[in-house]
Design a protein around this motif. Structure first.
Motif, PDB file in Angstrom:
ATOM      1  N   SER A 280      99.482 109.465 100.314  1.00  0.00           N
ATOM      2  CA  SER A 280      99.861 110.863 100.550  1.00  0.00           C
ATOM      3  C   SER A 280     100.926 110.945 101.640  1.00  0.00           C
ATOM      4  O   SER A 280     101.819 111.804 101.588  1.00  0.00           O
ATOM      5  N   THR A 283     104.376 110.394 100.173  1.00  0.00           N
ATOM      6  CA  THR A 283     104.932 111.584  99.514  1.00  0.00           C
ATOM      7  C   THR A 283     105.236 112.669 100.543  1.00  0.00           C
ATOM      8  O   THR A 283     106.220 113.401 100.418  1.00  0.00           O
ATOM      9  N   ALA A 287     108.681 114.528 101.050  1.00  0.00           N
ATOM     10  CA  ALA A 287     108.702 115.987 100.912  1.00  0.00           C
ATOM     11  C   ALA A 287     109.274 116.654 102.160  1.00  0.00           C
ATOM     12  O   ALA A 287     109.840 117.751 102.088  1.00  0.00           O
ATOM     13  N   ARG A 390     107.940 108.260  93.263  1.00  0.00           N
ATOM     14  CA  ARG A 390     107.355 108.247  94.611  1.00  0.00           C
ATOM     15  C   ARG A 390     106.080 109.096  94.733  1.00  0.00           C
ATOM     16  O   ARG A 390     105.106 108.676  95.357  1.00  0.00           O
ATOM     17  N   ALA A 391     106.094 110.258  94.089  1.00  0.00           N
ATOM     18  CA  ALA A 391     104.940 111.164  94.232  1.00  0.00           C
ATOM     19  C   ALA A 391     103.685 110.598  93.566  1.00  0.00           C
ATOM     20  O   ALA A 391     102.580 111.098  93.783  1.00  0.00           O
ATOM     21  N   ARG A 392     103.835 109.564  92.742  1.00  0.00           N
ATOM     22  CA  ARG A 392     102.661 108.988  92.072  1.00  0.00           C
ATOM     23  C   ARG A 392     102.129 107.737  92.790  1.00  0.00           C
ATOM     24  O   ARG A 392     101.222 107.065  92.287  1.00  0.00           O
ATOM     25  N   GLY A 420     108.491 103.844  95.772  1.00  0.00           N
ATOM     26  CA  GLY A 420     107.456 103.841  94.731  1.00  0.00           C
ATOM     27  C   GLY A 420     107.249 102.459  94.135  1.00  0.00           C
ATOM     28  O   GLY A 420     106.649 102.309  93.069  1.00  0.00           O
TER      29      GLY A 420
END
Ligand SMILES: Cc1cc2nc3c(=O)[nH]c(=O)nc-3n(C[C@H](O)[C@H](O)[C@H](O)COP(=O)(O)OP(=O)(O)OC[C@H]3O[C@@H](n4cnc5c(N)ncnc54)[C@H](O)[C@@H]3O)c2cc1C
Length: 502
Positions: A280, A283, A287, A390-392, A420
């Protein structure tokens, strides 16, 4: 904000991790998987003809013909893949040598394997039975460092770290930064489109290349670009050849993009109680609009292995750590790390520490680079290379944990989390008879999990011979058909590194 604690590395004697070289590669086990090569012995007559022709047409060229000498060129770092014994290993010193070698091989229909330093992790530079390996160790000159145009012109055998050092002496910076940078060559980096520790900010090798000189499969020499920063004349051949693993053309020279040397980095470690929290934070940092120069992850198994090897005093109770660096000037670097720290704390970081000075930062970076070797001290290691958007990253980390438990395999995961791109290292007892079967089962699940998350079966190591079965699964039959058409057009005899990529 309270001042952060600092690591107390001063207590360690300089000789603990001060040497700037990676530890020696451990003994390679017997190869056990054969994917690309014919049975040993086939083609012996063909390689005899090859040696005769090379001696006749390139009399001064260094050529290995003794079986024991050639054996050194059988494998790359994927030592568990079965590979062929090259019929000859040539060491050209000029582009003209390479072109003549290719012409001879084409006449005799001998497969060619271009080889840099052999640190590849997909079987790309491994031998082909009775083939010709062209090793670029003797084409290792930096031909020019052009300060006005911010470019370097190099031969393919230059070692990445040597180029970095040479341009640093001129106040310049060559970004591509594989963890193996002290060992691997520019030719190999181009062959794989190598990534590394600072891609998150500076991109992969491809993003630092302006042009190539290459030898085509018929011995023709072409240039694909030069010192122009902008140049859109025709198809982007430079980018096509980079990452093609020696299957489309052989690189004999590269014009590389340099940057002004950035300031020394500020370095921070954030420790997390769960892998999920670390994922987290990755991300969260993205973000927040941050692009730190380094955003690397190590899981608990890797932290312990690295700490055992380097005695850094890392928090071994943590499930994961992130190494985050900024190379922005002055206060901007402090600000970037503070914002990254906030993102880490929001994600649940249990502790955040900063390297006290450049020396500590260098030790930490060196320790991260040696993560794979640290894990090799625990057993036989097989490194994987999945990538996800990246978010995964949190989902992929969860999947790796699940897969490790399902197959009862110890996995140490580390990698370039900011891209990622994760490297689950499968660790087996040496001589474990289940290693091969378990590797295949784990690979299948890892690749499927990455694809299910919109990811890739290889972020930076390449398809090579190790992942060929998965290319079509990922790209689909139509895309592979296009790739085959390109391959056939450029290499109609199929002599350039056959059995790799396609
Ligand atoms: C401990 C460790 C850490 C690593 N870390 C990273 C990392 O962070 N990032 C990363 O991307 N990789 C990493 N690697 C993998 C490897 O170092 C890279 O893939 C590197 O780019 C390979 O360079 P090499 O000179 O060893 O090439 P080789 O292994 O010799 O060759 C690699 C490929 O390039 C082709 N090739 C070589 N020279 C030429 C040429 N002149 N023309 C055409 N094709 C050519 C070969 O045929 C082969 O397909 C790591 C490896 C190890 C062992």
């Amino acid at each position: 904000m309270d001042p952060l604690p600092t690591l107390r590395l001063e207590r360690h004697a300089a000789d603990v991790i001060a040497p700037r070289t990676l530890p020696p590669v451990t003994t390679k086990p017997e190869p056990i998987i054969d994917q690309t090569n014919p049975a040993p012995g086939q083609g012996a007559a063909r390689s005899a003809a090859l040696v005769t022709a090379i001696h006749a047409r390139l009399p001064g060229l260094r050529l290995l013909t003794d079986a024991l000498d050639r054996e050194t060129y059988r494998l790359d770092e994927t030592s568990y893949l079965r590979a062929g014994l090259p019929g000859a290993v040539a060491f050209p010193t000029t582009t003209a040598d390479v072109a003549e070698l290719v012409r001879i091989a084409a006449e005799l229909r001998v497969p060619i394997v271009p080889r840099g330093a052999g640190t590849g992790l997909s079987g790309g530079a491994a031998g082909i039975e009775d083939g010709l390996t062209i090793a670029f160790t003797a084409m290792d000159r930096i031909l020019e460092i052009d300060r006005e145009n911010l470019v370097a012109v190099v031969q393919p055998g230059v070692i990445n770290a040597q180029l970095k050092a040479a341009v640093a002496a001129e106040g310049l910076f060559y970004p591509p930064d594989p963890a193996s940078y002290e060992l691997c060559s520019i030719g190999g980096n181009l062959g794989t489109n190598a990534g590394g520790l600072c891609c998150v900010k500076y991109g992969q090798t491809r993003d630092s290349v302006l042009g190539l000189e290459v030898v085509m499969a018929d011995g023709t020499v072409i240039r694909t670009g030069g010192k122009n920063v902008k140049d859109v004349a025709g198809y982007a051949l430079t980018h096509l050849f980079i990452g093609s693993q020696g299957t489309l053309a052989i690189t004999t020279e590269a014009t590389l993009r340099l940057r002004p040397a950035p300031p020394p980095r500020l370095t921070m470690l954030a420790f997390f109680p769960t892998l999920d929290a670390a994922g987290s934070a990755v991300t969260g940092i993205a973000a927040a609009g941050l692009t730190p120069v380094t955003l690397e992850l190590m899981d608990r198994v890797t932290i312990a292995a690295v700490d055992d090897m380097n005695d850094l005093g890392l928090d071994r109770t943590a499930a994961a750590l992130l190494m985050i660096e900024s190379d922005m000037p002055g206060a901007a670097a402090v600000d970037e790390l503070e914002r990254a720290e906030t993102a880490c704390r929001v994600a649940g970081a249990s502790d955040v520490v900063r390297a006290a000075d450049a020396q500590e930062a260098d030790w930490l970076r060196q320790a991260r680079r040696a993560a794979h070797y640290a894990l090799e001290r625990l057993g036989e290691v097989r490194m994987e290379d999945v990538g996800v958007p990246r978010a995964r990253v949190p989902d992929m980390l969860r999947a790796i944990e699940r897969i490790a438990a399902k197959h009862d395999v110890r996995i140490g995961t580390f990698g370039h989390a900011g891209d990622g791109n994760l490297h689950p290292d499968l660790v087996f007892e040496r001589g474990d008879p289940t290693a091969e079967a378990k590797t295949e089962a784990v690979k299948k699940d890892l690749y499927q999990a990455a694809l299910d998350l919109g990811g890739t079966v290889t972020g930076e190591h390449g398809i090579g011979s190790a992942r060929r079965d998965w290319l079509e699964v990922q790209r689909g039959p139509d895309a592979v058909r296009v790739m085959r058409a390109i391959k056939t057009a450029l290499d109609p005899l199929g002599i350039l590194n056959p059995g790799r990529v396609l």
